[in-house]
Every structure is written in C-alpha cells, then in structure tokens.
Design an enzyme around this catalytic site. Structure first.
Site, PDB file in Angstrom:
ATOM      1  N   ASP A  89      -6.023   0.065  -2.274  1.00 26.43           N
ATOM      2  CA  ASP A  89      -6.675  -0.750  -3.303  1.00 26.43           C
ATOM      3  C   ASP A  89      -8.050  -1.248  -2.882  1.00 26.43           C
ATOM      4  OD1 ASP A  89      -5.342  -2.537  -1.301  1.00 26.43           O
ATOM      5  OD2 ASP A  89      -6.361  -4.058  -2.500  1.00 26.43           O
ATOM      6  N   LYS A  95      -7.634   7.063   9.937  1.00 25.62           N
ATOM      7  CA  LYS A  95      -9.076   7.022  10.202  1.00 25.62           C
ATOM      8  C   LYS A  95      -9.255   6.861  11.709  1.00 25.62           C
ATOM      9  CE  LYS A  95     -10.278   4.288   6.073  1.00 25.62           C
ATOM     10  NZ  LYS A  95     -10.796   2.950   5.685  1.00 25.62           N
ATOM     11  N   PHE A 111     -14.224   3.378   3.163  1.00 27.06           N
ATOM     12  CA  PHE A 111     -13.184   2.660   2.435  1.00 27.06           C
ATOM     13  C   PHE A 111     -12.678   3.544   1.293  1.00 27.06           C
ATOM     14  CE2 PHE A 111     -10.997  -0.643   0.116  1.00 27.06           C
ATOM     15  CZ  PHE A 111     -10.423  -1.331   1.165  1.00 27.06           C
ATOM     16  N   VAL A 112     -11.370   3.665   1.174  1.00 25.43           N
ATOM     17  CA  VAL A 112     -10.790   4.513   0.130  1.00 25.43           C
ATOM     18  C   VAL A 112      -9.877   3.701  -0.793  1.00 25.43           C
ATOM     19  CG1 VAL A 112     -10.912   6.606   1.536  1.00 25.43           C
ATOM     20  CG2 VAL A 112      -8.824   5.215   1.590  1.00 25.43           C
ATOM     21  N   GLY A 151       0.764  -1.248   0.000  1.00 25.68           N
ATOM     22  CA  GLY A 151       0.000   0.000   0.000  1.00 25.68           C
ATOM     23  C   GLY A 151       0.789   1.288   0.000  1.00 25.68           C
ATOM     24  N   GLU A 165       3.622   4.049   6.099  1.00 23.15           N
ATOM     25  CA  GLU A 165       2.412   3.240   5.892  1.00 23.15           C
ATOM     26  C   GLU A 165       1.329   4.065   5.205  1.00 23.15           C
ATOM     27  OE1 GLU A 165       1.108   0.625   5.324  1.00 23.15           O
ATOM     28  OE2 GLU A 165       0.212  -0.422   7.015  1.00 23.15           O
ATOM     29  N   ASP A 166       0.500   3.400   4.445  1.00 22.20           N
ATOM     30  CA  ASP A 166      -0.562   4.112   3.723  1.00 22.20           C
ATOM     31  C   ASP A 166      -1.710   4.535   4.640  1.00 22.20           C
ATOM     32  OD1 ASP A 166      -1.341   1.459   4.100  1.00 22.20           O
ATOM     33  OD2 ASP A 166      -2.103   1.167   2.073  1.00 22.20           O
ATOM     34  N   ASP A 189      -5.947   2.412  10.537  1.00 27.23           N
ATOM     35  CA  ASP A 189      -7.390   2.289  10.761  1.00 27.23           C
ATOM     36  C   ASP A 189      -7.627   1.739  12.171  1.00 27.23           C
ATOM     37  OD1 ASP A 189     -10.103   1.950  10.491  1.00 27.23           O
ATOM     38  OD2 ASP A 189     -10.018   0.476   8.887  1.00 27.23           O
ATOM     39  N   ARG A 214      -4.511   0.890  -7.243  1.00 24.32           N
ATOM     40  CA  ARG A 214      -3.350   1.444  -6.534  1.00 24.32           C
ATOM     41  C   ARG A 214      -2.636   2.522  -7.349  1.00 24.32           C
ATOM     42  NH1 ARG A 214      -2.257  -1.970  -2.146  1.00 24.32           N
ATOM     43  NH2 ARG A 214      -2.643  -4.188  -2.482  1.00 24.32           N
TER      44      ARG A 214
HETATM   45  P1  XMP Z   1      -5.416  -1.431  10.549  1.00 26.97           P
HETATM   46  O1  XMP Z   1      -6.891  -1.611  10.753  1.00 26.97           O
HETATM   47  O2  XMP Z   1      -4.637  -2.652  10.908  1.00 26.97           O
HETATM   48  O3  XMP Z   1      -5.400  -1.270   9.008  1.00 26.97           O
HETATM   49  O4  XMP Z   1      -4.922  -0.160  11.188  1.00 26.97           O
HETATM   50  C1  XMP Z   1      -4.381  -0.878   8.268  1.00 26.97           C
HETATM   51  C2  XMP Z   1      -4.385  -1.656   6.997  1.00 26.97           C
HETATM   52  O5  XMP Z   1      -5.724  -1.926   6.545  1.00 26.97           O
HETATM   53  C3  XMP Z   1      -5.875  -1.597   5.210  1.00 26.97           C
HETATM   54  N1  XMP Z   1      -6.942  -0.596   5.059  1.00 26.97           N
HETATM   55  C4  XMP Z   1      -7.362  -0.115   3.891  1.00 26.97           C
HETATM   56  N2  XMP Z   1      -6.943  -0.366   2.627  1.00 26.97           N
HETATM   57  N3  XMP Z   1      -8.539   1.187   1.795  1.00 26.97           N
HETATM   58  C5  XMP Z   1      -7.539   0.286   1.589  1.00 26.97           C
HETATM   59  O6  XMP Z   1      -7.178   0.096   0.445  1.00 26.97           O
HETATM   60  C6  XMP Z   1      -9.000   1.484   3.032  1.00 26.97           C
HETATM   61  O7  XMP Z   1      -9.906   2.304   3.184  1.00 26.97           O
HETATM   62  C7  XMP Z   1      -8.386   0.792   4.139  1.00 26.97           C
HETATM   63  N4  XMP Z   1      -8.567   0.844   5.480  1.00 26.97           N
HETATM   64  C8  XMP Z   1      -7.659  -0.005   6.023  1.00 26.97           C
HETATM   65  C9  XMP Z   1      -4.551  -1.046   4.755  1.00 26.97           C
HETATM   66  O8  XMP Z   1      -3.925  -2.031   3.968  1.00 26.97           O
HETATM   67  C10 XMP Z   1      -3.708  -0.815   5.960  1.00 26.97           C
HETATM   68  O9  XMP Z   1      -2.382  -1.257   5.777  1.00 26.97           O
HETATM   69 MG    MG Z   2      -1.657  -1.743   3.573  1.00 23.15          MG
END
Ligand code: XMP
Ligand code: MG
Length: 174
Positions: A157, A129, A150-151, A43, A97-98, A101, A163
């Site tokens: 992706d 988020k 969700f983005v 990501g 990191e992208d 969440d 991506r």
């Molecule tokens: P956590 O919940 O572990 O999540 O903090 C982080 C990972 O979850 C994926 N993630 C997303 N990927 N659109 C995405 O493409 C989203 O809206 C989204 N929300 C969470 C992401 O891979 C991240 O590394």
């Molecule tokens: Mg990721």
C-alpha cells in the site's frame, strides 16, 4: 487515489505464475509435516490467499498482525505484534510476508516465534529488495527480487491505498 503510478513492474500473470511455482516447491518440502502457515497482515493477505490455494493438501493457517513503525517509508525496526496468544510450541511455522526490505520486520518476527517455542521457522516473501537490507536476513523462499523503489498493489500500500490492485506498480515519490 493518493499516488501516481510510474510503471507496472509485475503483471497479474507474472505474479500468479510465480506463486504456483512457490506453492509447488513449499508443498513438496512440507508434505510429510504439519506446517502452520502464518501470513503477516495486512500486506500479505492477497499473496497468502493465492499461495495457500495452490497448496494441494489441507494445512493450518493463523494470522499475525504486525505493524512496523515507518520512517520515510522505511521500517525502523520497532515492530508491534498482535495475536500473541498464538500457540506455536513445537510447530513448523512458515511466515508469509509481502515485502522484505531492511530485514528488520521479519528478523523481529522470526526471533519472536522462536522464543515462543516454534520447532522451525521459515519465511516466504513475495518481494525482496536486497539493496535495502540493513540486517543480515535471508528468506527461505522468494517470489521476485526487485529494485529499491516503493511499490504498491497486490497487498502492498501507499498510505493504506492500493492493496486491492491485482498487479504491482512503482509510484512517483514526492
Ligand atoms: P523491512 O524494512 O522491515 O520492511 O524489511 C518490511 C515492511 O516494510 C514495508 N515496506 C513496503 N510497503 N511498499 C509497501 O507498501 C514498499 O515498497 C515497501 N517496502 C517496505 C512492508 O510493510 C513490509 O512488511
Ligand atoms: Mg507489511
């Protein structure tokens, strides 16, 4: 394309402007150190490449591939890490990191790196988020706080698609 775009939530210009600010802040803070930047694949590939291009001195970059097991598009906290031969003993590591969440993925990676002997571990996330948080985790640098939708785009992706978009969209969830 396997998804329907709802809105463009961050334009290419907005993203690039914010990345320049983040790079300035980070590079000033680490100018006397020898930090190791660690983008988390897949990501963060686009974010990392733009961020690192704006760091005005040579730095070391290594990659970690982390796959979190998703449950209804949310991570479950089970994370699989590759490139575990990485030598980070005594290093000041900056994770790139992208999205942050629930906090499970980054929390897991930070603990993993500390156990591997890193001197310090900080994180920079493009998107946060805060409403999705399940684990108490705060990033050290944040690009944008966004709502809990969700983005897709700019590295993120939907089912591995999208991506490559240079901007970030929200999508119609089915
Ligand atoms: P956590 O919940 O572990 O999540 O903090 C982080 C990972 O979850 C994926 N993630 C997303 N990927 N659109 C995405 O493409 C989203 O809206 C989204 N929300 C969470 C992401 O891979 C991240 O590394
Ligand atoms: Mg990721």
């Amino acid at each position: 394309m396997e998804f329907k775009i709802k809105d463009v939530i961050l334009s290419e210009d907005e993203i690039q402007k914010r990345i320049k600010e983040l790079a300035k802040e980070i590079s000033e803070e680490y100018k006397d150190d020898d930090p190791l930047f660690l983008p988390i694949l897949n990501g963060s590939f686009m974010f990392a490449s733009d961020l690192l291009r704006n760091i005005p001195y040579p730095v070391e970059v290594e990659f970690l591939k982390a796959s979190s097991y998703l449950n209804q598009l949310k991570s479950t906290g089970k994370v699989n890490i590759s490139n575990i031969k990485l030598d980070i003993e005594g290093r000041d590591v900056i994770i790139i990191e992208d999205i942050l969440d629930t906090g499970r993925t980054l929390n897991y990676i930070v603990e993993f790196l500390k156990n591997q002997g890193a001197k310090s571990v900080k994180s920079v996330v493009l998107l946060d988020k805060p409403d999705g948080r399940v684990i108490d985790f705060n990033p050290d640098y944040t690009g944008f706080e966004i709502e809990d939708n969700f983005v897709v785009g700019y590295g993120t992706d939907y089912k591995q698609h999208g991506r490559n978009l240079p901007y970030i969209v929200s999508i119609e969830e089915d």
